[in-house]
Design a protein around this motif. Structure first.
Motif, PDB file in Angstrom:
ATOM      1  N   GLU A 180      28.025  34.734  42.617  1.00 25.74           N
ATOM      2  CA  GLU A 180      28.937  33.845  41.888  1.00 25.74           C
ATOM      3  C   GLU A 180      30.369  34.172  42.290  1.00 25.74           C
ATOM      4  OE1 GLU A 180      30.251  32.710  37.294  1.00 25.74           O
ATOM      5  OE2 GLU A 180      28.710  34.221  37.680  1.00 25.74           O
ATOM      6  N   LEU A 181      31.103  33.117  42.628  1.00 26.48           N
ATOM      7  CA  LEU A 181      32.523  33.251  42.932  1.00 26.48           C
ATOM      8  C   LEU A 181      33.275  33.055  41.622  1.00 26.48           C
ATOM      9  CD1 LEU A 181      34.732  33.611  45.087  1.00 26.48           C
ATOM     10  CD2 LEU A 181      34.744  31.121  45.367  1.00 26.48           C
ATOM     11  N   CYS A 182      33.728  34.144  41.025  1.00 28.65           N
ATOM     12  CA  CYS A 182      34.319  34.108  39.694  1.00 28.65           C
ATOM     13  C   CYS A 182      35.771  33.648  39.698  1.00 28.65           C
ATOM     14  CB  CYS A 182      34.217  35.481  39.037  1.00 28.65           C
ATOM     15  SG  CYS A 182      32.524  36.042  38.822  1.00 28.65           S
ATOM     16  N   GLY A 183      36.441  33.725  40.809  1.00 30.05           N
ATOM     17  CA  GLY A 183      37.833  33.315  40.870  1.00 30.05           C
ATOM     18  C   GLY A 183      38.410  33.597  42.228  1.00 30.05           C
ATOM     19  N   SER A 184      39.578  33.021  42.460  1.00 31.84           N
ATOM     20  CA  SER A 184      40.226  33.206  43.754  1.00 31.84           C
ATOM     21  C   SER A 184      41.725  33.204  43.575  1.00 31.84           C
ATOM     22  CB  SER A 184      39.794  32.100  44.725  1.00 31.84           C
ATOM     23  OG  SER A 184      40.391  32.295  45.977  1.00 31.84           O
ATOM     24  N   VAL A 185      42.398  34.049  44.323  1.00 29.34           N
ATOM     25  CA  VAL A 185      43.851  34.148  44.309  1.00 29.34           C
ATOM     26  C   VAL A 185      44.349  33.654  45.662  1.00 29.34           C
ATOM     27  CG1 VAL A 185      45.844  35.652  44.062  1.00 29.34           C
ATOM     28  CG2 VAL A 185      43.789  36.083  42.710  1.00 29.34           C
ATOM     29  N   SER A 186      45.119  32.603  45.645  1.00 28.35           N
ATOM     30  CA  SER A 186      45.526  31.972  46.914  1.00 28.35           C
ATOM     31  C   SER A 186      46.370  32.899  47.764  1.00 28.35           C
ATOM     32  CB  SER A 186      46.287  30.681  46.617  1.00 28.35           C
ATOM     33  OG  SER A 186      47.426  30.960  45.800  1.00 28.35           O
ATOM     34  N   ALA A 187      47.169  33.746  47.102  1.00 29.46           N
ATOM     35  CA  ALA A 187      48.041  34.646  47.865  1.00 29.46           C
ATOM     36  C   ALA A 187      47.299  35.857  48.400  1.00 29.46           C
ATOM     37  CB  ALA A 187      49.211  35.095  46.982  1.00 29.46           C
ATOM     38  N   GLY A 188      46.023  36.001  48.059  1.00 27.82           N
ATOM     39  CA  GLY A 188      45.270  37.170  48.492  1.00 27.82           C
ATOM     40  C   GLY A 188      45.417  38.334  47.509  1.00 27.82           C
ATOM     41  N   ILE A 189      44.601  39.308  47.691  1.00 31.63           N
ATOM     42  CA  ILE A 189      44.613  40.486  46.815  1.00 31.63           C
ATOM     43  C   ILE A 189      44.794  41.724  47.686  1.00 31.63           C
ATOM     44  CG2 ILE A 189      43.292  41.850  45.147  1.00 31.63           C
ATOM     45  CD1 ILE A 189      41.829  39.319  44.361  1.00 31.63           C
ATOM     46  N   GLU A 190      45.747  42.581  47.275  1.00 35.30           N
ATOM     47  CA  GLU A 190      46.045  43.805  48.020  1.00 35.30           C
ATOM     48  C   GLU A 190      45.322  45.028  47.439  1.00 35.30           C
ATOM     49  OE1 GLU A 190      47.824  44.096  50.771  1.00 35.30           O
ATOM     50  OE2 GLU A 190      48.238  41.937  50.843  1.00 35.30           O
TER      51      GLU A 190
END
Length: 1367
Positions: free
Chosen positions: A99-109
């Motif tokens: 399951e893809l629970c969420g996404s951050v367009s700027a990416g995650i560091e």
């Protein structure tokens, strides 16, 4: 002073080609998550075969170049993977659902879950911090680089600022504060942010690089996302970050031009401390720092500088650091040439590390251990070795106690030290222990080439890659050259130190070889662990190969010679992983503990492994023990002893203690520290160990207990000595000598008659010197001369005699060490102090009476009664001997007596000898003023001898001696009589003065006066008679009412008839007042000739037959009608009334008692069932038990009283106790004590009824005599009815099942379920009898049972008995 030792190393082959993360679930499954997907690397014990094994992101349309984080979410049993592109993915382990629970367009560091997995913190590519819930709902978001410091910004009032200070010659320009230039991060910083939570999940810290300055900062944020603190500017701060789970420190790394350090910050961002890493600043890169679960170890992941990120051939190093006493120790180091992909601390086992390399998945388990020498003899120095990187810190505690991080001396190696092995003890015939119980000498090398001083203090150091260096003891003049082994021995002051004790020197250094001509095949690369020096020529170690565990037997050949070598001789496969090895002290066998807790026995001779059996049964620990030893127990032999990480101490299959924090096997005792902050000393004997296993910890024969500082742990104990070394939690040391160990050593010394050593140890450790005699009184008395000769110190002998007491200390304060003593010592009927003083004085006199004068004087003073006068005469004899010279002068003897006794008492004793020269000797050496005693002494000298002694004895309050002085003298009688009267010495004087003497008669008269004043009239009359004063004797007999002796005195005084009649009349009236009618009747009949009054007195005395007899004797039949019959009828009416009153009262009381007892029982049952919280009569129950074994405190019944139920019994005054006793006898309805008062009243009625029996028989007989059969029959039947009622209800009042005080019931922990049920049922009855019994026990003993009848069985008149139907 503890090291980390690898106890288990498992590795499984894998094939990993890319960077990623490993995670482990609660079932033991290990997963690897990378940019390609998820792969299960290892299957746990409880894994479902249908669960996730392999998953590809491509199959689910997920593309990523890097996974920056992966964790197991325990609540949902899923894997949460977070990608650099900004996706948050969950994969259910059981169903493989993605399951893809969420996404951050700027990416995650960066990402990090909170410890409770309720919050997820993300740092996005656009430099924001996002806090999300476990359901991935955002809670808060704020910029990474805020401008403010935080909510808890420091307040600075300007004190001490540079601008406000006086700068002298520097001028005002010095007051201008120049801003510190912020340096950018180093070239080795990966510029990535890091996140780390505190262990309680209330705060988290993140590290980031500021955009403007390119420097790195730390910030602390609370759970709600509110910034709390920002760190100070720290040059060279690097990316590694880990918050200590215990919450005190935040670890990171710092690179400076001259050093590379690990820095520790407080939560407010201020630097707390730091420690330097053991390499150059440009040599290694700190990839990560990681605290283990319990904060006991800090892992530092290092990589060589210049290595490319993701290069699988780069050299990686893992270091484990611990701290103690504000010093950081490098304990372990692991090096990998193929690179390390991921590292993970286990969340359940604190020192279990999971490590992934391209080819293997490793599992390393460490345990905390203390490396100590294992010797059993006096030559063992009780050495402790501490690893600090490549430095071995050694301290011999037999010679000195040096707290860490310091040590006596150091051995410096070029490589990291992995393990320390101390040589085993071996038996030799020439080293004898103090108690002759063990003949040992410790050695670890071949006897043929043993260097001088070789012992169990020899050390084998494992360092580098399977390199062994052997160190042996050296003397101060030995050459400490390492013979090219690159090992330096230095002291605390560095090289060139002065050798003040035995140190170590290098004798050999060898690489481990594999036997070429045997069946043993050398593995390509193996890492040995679980090292043990089991026997003189044998080492044992374990290693893993292809998932299997092997035990290597390593032989030592001719160490110290040119042909020396270390060879793997045998390799023995083991079915499970070996977690610990414990060799036997004699080097014949070794015990192996497997990962399942099973125990195996290795025969070091035949190299055969078999299950360890104890009493014919296979032994195994219930759970894995982190420390194990083979413990010799008398009566059982060698048994395995182990302690778990949860503080449980086991002997084979049995649990000994549930709160043990550390243990150490001493010579004859097991030393244990507990979580209750106590040190227990347990004898290694079958009986004591069995009692301990049964839970009898408080038994005085099981263990001696001593309180220690909180968190103390055992380091070592010096063999055949009393000293024990404890380490506190902060790292400092404490050396103590527990009393049980001291007494144990002392017993050995006394058995060997080494009295000098014994008394010296007792003085130093403040042990009661009475033990010298109480240990074995008969043996002491047989060796008193040897005792005096062996001690050979007058002051010590004097101290021994001065401390003598009547108590047997072996049965009181030192009973622990004598609880199992088989020595039967006959108790002497004489005084112990007198026996010892006389025996020791005799021995001292025979050996050298002059030298031992002072203890001889002490022996006289210590006698009971005190013989201080004998001591004074002895000194006087010395003073009179002017022609001799003594070793100890008379003046010194006088000073000694004045020191050990009161000067006034000594003066009085000297005066009591009637020797004025001796009195003057004492007075001159004392501080007495001559004006006080010279006039008194001069006055005494002028008196005659007898009177002088009388005056001295009176002055000394020796009154009996004073009377004896004037026994034969005819003078000073008045003064003597005055002394007798003032001091009430009548009895003594009558014994001293002859009966025929005038003094005796005077004493008798004065004694009579004294007795008259105390109202002892009869005794006074006797004294008056003996003194010849018959008139006073006559008056005394009159007041005593003794008319018979009064008549005797009348005859002696020859009184006339009138005086005699007056005397008789007064006596008759006195007898009537005292209701002594029989004596009055005698006087009326025989002396006053008044028949009517005599008959009247007999009627009042119920002596009907004597009254009738007297009437007919004097021909006064008219008195029968006028006096006797009216008296009979009056007494009949009175008796009938008393019988009716007793009957009615008894009926009312018994019915009320039954009702009250039922009410009490109902109240008690409701209390036990919890239905009624009302007041119970707790004052009537025991303070420590109840009827059924349930305990409750007095606070349940009286909220105004403080303290426990036990203290409630102590504060009652005597008045309150009497008041409580009166309440118990009260029949007031509704009172708490009503049932007890009713029992008391019923007991009184039954007793009085029994006493009436004789009167009823007599009255019935006289009624029948005068033909009043109806009245006699009614009287007898009424009394029979009363007795029948009492007999009928006797068992109800006093139940037969009442529990006696001697057979008290069990309660508390000893009360079993069956016992509680039986007690509740009353052993076949019901709870009624048990409650009644408990309450009845609060009455006086005679009231707890029915009165014993004293009436005759034939008291009834047959003529009035009711006929019984024949059968």
């Amino acid at each position: 002073m503890r090291n980390l030792k690898i106890t288990e190393h498992r590795k499984n082959k894998v094939a990993i080609s890319s960077h990623g993360h490993i995670c482990k679930d609660i079932t033991g499954n290990v997963y690897f998550v990378n940019s390609k997907g998820i792969e299960k690397l290892e299957t746990g014990s409880d894994d479902n075969c249908e669960s996730l094994t392999t998953l590809s992101w491509a199959d689910h349309d997920i593309a990523t170049k890097e996974v920056i984080g992966a964790d197991i979410v325990t609540a949902s049993n899923s894997i949460c993977a977070i990608t650099k592109e900004g996706d948050v993915i969950t994969v259910t382990v059981e169903t493989c659902e993605v399951e893809l629970c969420g996404s951050v367009s700027a990416g995650i560091e960066a990402s990090c879950w909170s410890p409770d997995q309720e919050l997820l913190v993300l740092i996005t590519g656009d430099r924001n911090v996002v806090i999300m819930t476990a359901e991935f709902e955002p809670l808060n978001e704020f910029p990474l680089n805020k401008d403010d410091f935080g909510e808890n910004m420091f307040v600075n009032v300007g004190w001490g600022k540079k601008e406000t200070q006086f700068h002298g010659k520097e001028g005002k320009q010095a007051a201008q504060v120049s801003k510190k230039e912020v340096k950018p991060v180093t070239e080795w910083d990966d510029l990535k942010p890091r996140i780390s939570w505190r262990g309680d999940g209330q705060l988290f810290a993140y590290s980031y690089v500021a955009q403007g300055t390119q420097s790195r900062f730390l910030r602390t944020v609370n759970r709600e996302g509110i910034l709390q603190y920002t760190s100070e500017t720290v040059d060279g701060l690097e990316h590694a970050l880990s918050w200590k789970p215990s919450g005190s420190l935040i670890a990171s790394s710092q690179r400076l031009p001259n050093k590379h350090s690990i820095v520790l910050f407080e939560k407010n961002g201020l630097k707390h401390e730091e420690f330097a890493l053991p390499f150059k600043p440009t040599e290694m890169v700190v990839k990560e720092v990681m605290w283990n679960q319990d904060s006991s170890a800090l892992l530092i992941w290092l990589q060589k500088c210049g290595s490319v990120e993701g290069d699988q051939n780069s050299v990686n190093t893992l270091q484990l650091w611990t701290t103690g006493n504000y010093h950081w120790y490098l304990k372990q180091e692991l090096q990998f040439t193929e690179g390390v992909i991921s590292v993970l601390w286990d969340t359940e086992v604190p020192l279990l590390l999971h490590l992934l390399t391209p080819s293997h998945l490793h599992h390393y388990r460490w345990t905390v251990t203390t490396d100590i020498s294992r010797g059993l003899g006096l030559s063992d120095l009780a050495q402790v070795a501490v690893i600090d990187g490549s430095i071995l810190k050694i301290t011999p505690f037999r010679q000195c106690v040096i707290p860490p991080p310091m040590s006596s001396y150091e051995a410096r190696f070029e490589e990291q030290i992995h393990t320390i092995l101390y040589a085993p003890p071996i038996a030799r015939k020439y080293d004898v222990s103090p108690d002759n119980s063990v003949n040992v000498e410790d050695s670890g090398f071949l006897e043929a080439i043993d260097p001088p001083g070789c012992s169990s203090n020899n050390i084998c150091v494992v360092h580098g890659y399977n390199m062994l260096t052997f160190l042996v003891q050296a003397h101060s003049n030995d050459n400490l050259d390492d013979f090219g082994c690159n090992v330096k021995i230095t002291g605390s002051g560095g090289n060139g130190f002065n050798v003040r004790m035995k140190v170590h020197k290098v004798i050999a250094q060898h690489q481990i070889e594999w036997e070429a001509d045997s069946m043993v095949e050398s593995p390509k690369s193996c890492q040995f662990y679980n090292w043990v020096w089991a026997e003189t020529k044998t080492l044992l170690a374990c290693y893993m190969e292809e998932g299997k565990c092997f035990l290597a037997v390593i032989e030592l050949h001719a160490l110290g010679s040119e042909a020396a070598k270390v060879v793997v001789k045998n390799v023995i496969p083991v079915e499970e992983s070996v977690v610990s090895i414990a060799p036997a002290p004699d080097g014949t066998v070794a015990c192996l503990q497997l990962s399942s807790g099973a125990l195996l026995e290795l025969n070091l001779g035949s190299k055969v492994i078999e299950p360890l059996c104890i009493n014919g049964k296979e032994a195994a620990f219930p759970t894995v023990c982190q420390q194990m030893s083979l413990c010799p127990i008398k009566g059982e032999g060698l048994v395995p002893l182990g302690i778990t990480s949860r503080n449980r101490l086991y002997i084979a299959n049995e649990q000994v203690l549930a709160n043990c924090t550390s243990y150490h096997i001493h010579t004859d005792h097991l030393l244990v520290t507990t979580t209750s902050h106590a040190l227990q000393v347990i004898p290694l004997e079958h009986t004591a160990v069995r009692k301990l296993c049964e839970g009898q910890i408080e038994d005085s024969s099981v263990s001696g207990i001593r309180k220690v500082e909180r968190g103390s742990r055992l380091v070592t104990a010096i063999p055949l000595d009393t000293r024990i070394i404890l380490q506190m939690p902060r790292g400092n040391l404490e050396m103590i000598s527990p009393r049980p160990l001291s007494i144990h050593i002392l017993k050995s010394l006394l058995n060997e008659h080494k009295y000098h050593k014994a008394i010296d140890m007792m003085r130093k450790q403040r042990i009661d010197l009475n033990l010298l005699y109480d240990h074995n009184s008969q043996d002491f008395m047989n060796h008193t001369s040897l005792f005096v000769q062996n001690v050979d110190n007058p002051h010590w002998l004097d101290l021994f005699l001065a401390n003598l007491s009547e108590f047997n200390v072996s049965k009181t304060m030192y009973s622990f060490n004598y609880s199992n003593s088989n020595t039967e010592v006959k108790e002497s009927s004489e005084n112990k102090i007198n026996i010892v003083c006389e025996a020791v004085r005799k021995a001292m006199t025979e050996i050298d009476g002059e030298r031992y004068l002072l203890p001889i004087l002490t022996s006289y003073v210590k006698m009971n009664p005190c013989q201080m006068d004998v001591a004074l005469r002895k000194i006087k004899e010395m003073k009179d001997s002017t022609n001799r010279t003594f070793k100890v002068s008379a003046e010194e003897g006088i000073r000694h007596l004045l020191y050990i006794s009161d000067v006034n008492e000594l003066f009085d004793v000297a005066l009591g000898t009637y020797d004025f020269d001796l009195v003057m000797i004492v007075a001159e050496k004392s501080q007495k003023d001559p004006k006080e005693y010279l006039p008194f002494l001069n006055e005494l000298k002028q008196l005659d001898e007898d009177y002088m002694k009388f005056k001295i004895n009176v002055h000394l309050h020796r009154f009996q001696k004073a009377l004896h002085c004037l026994k034969d003298s005819s003078d000073h009688h008045d003064e003597c009589l005055k002394l007798i009267v003032s001091e009430k010495l009548y009895k003594e004087a009558l014994q001293i003065f002859p009966p025929s003497s005038a003094m005796n008669k005077a004493v008798c008269e004065e004694y009579g006066n004294y007795l008259m004043s105390r109202k002892y009239y009869n005794e006074a009359a006797i004294m008056y008679s003996r003194s010849g004063t018959f008139e006073e004797a006559f008056d005394a007999y009159q007041q005593a009412g003794n008319w018979k002796m009064g008549l005797v005195m009348c005859s002696k005084l020859k009184l006339d008839r009138e005086a005699l009649n007056n005397f008789l009349t007064n006596q008759v009236q006195l007898l009537k007042e005292r209701r002594e009618f029989l004596d009055a009747a005698v006087l009326y009949e025989e002396y006053l000739k008044n028949e009517e009054e005599a008959v009247d007195c007999l009627v009042k005395a119920c002596q009907w037959e004597d009254a009738i007899r007297l009437s007919y004797k004097h021909n006064r039949e008219d008195l029968i009608d006028t006096n006797i019959l009216p008296g009979i009828l009056d007494h009949y009416e009175f008796s009938i009334g008393e019988i009716d009153r007793y009957y009615n009262n008894f009926s009312d009381f018994i019915h009320r008692l039954i009702e009250v007892r039922k009410m009490k029982e109902k109240q008690h049952l409701e209390f036990l069932e919890g239905k009624d919280d009302g007041q119970l009569d707790s004052d009537l129950y025991s303070d420590t038990s109840t009827v059924t074994g349930f305990s409750y405190s007095r606070s349940h019944t009286s909220s105004s009283r403080g303290g426990s139920s036990v203290s409630g019994r102590t504060y009652r005054s005597t008045k309150n106790k009497r008041k409580l006793e009166r309440k118990k006898h009260s029949t007031k309805e509704g009172s708490a004590f009503e049932d007890l008062g009713l029992v008391t009243a019923l007991h009184e009625i039954v007793s009085q009824t029994d006493k009436m029996t004789a009167q009823i028989t007599s009255l019935s007989t006289i009624l029948a005599t005068f033909n009043m059969d109806d009245k006699a029959s009614h009287l007898q039947s009424s009394f029979v009815k009363l007795l029948s009622l009492q007999t009928k209800h006797e068992k109800e009042i006093w139940p037969a099942h009442v529990v006696s005080e001697e057979n008290d019931v069990e309660f508390g922990p000893q009360l079993t379920t069956e016992g509680a049920v039986n007690l509740l049922k009353g052993n076949g009855g019901d709870c009624y009898t048990s409650v009644v019994g408990q309450r009845m026990r609060n009455l006086d003993p005679h009231l707890q049972h029915a009165p014993v009848p004293s009436r005759s069985q034939n008291w009834e008149l047959h003529m009035f008995m009711k006929n019984k139907s024949t059968q």
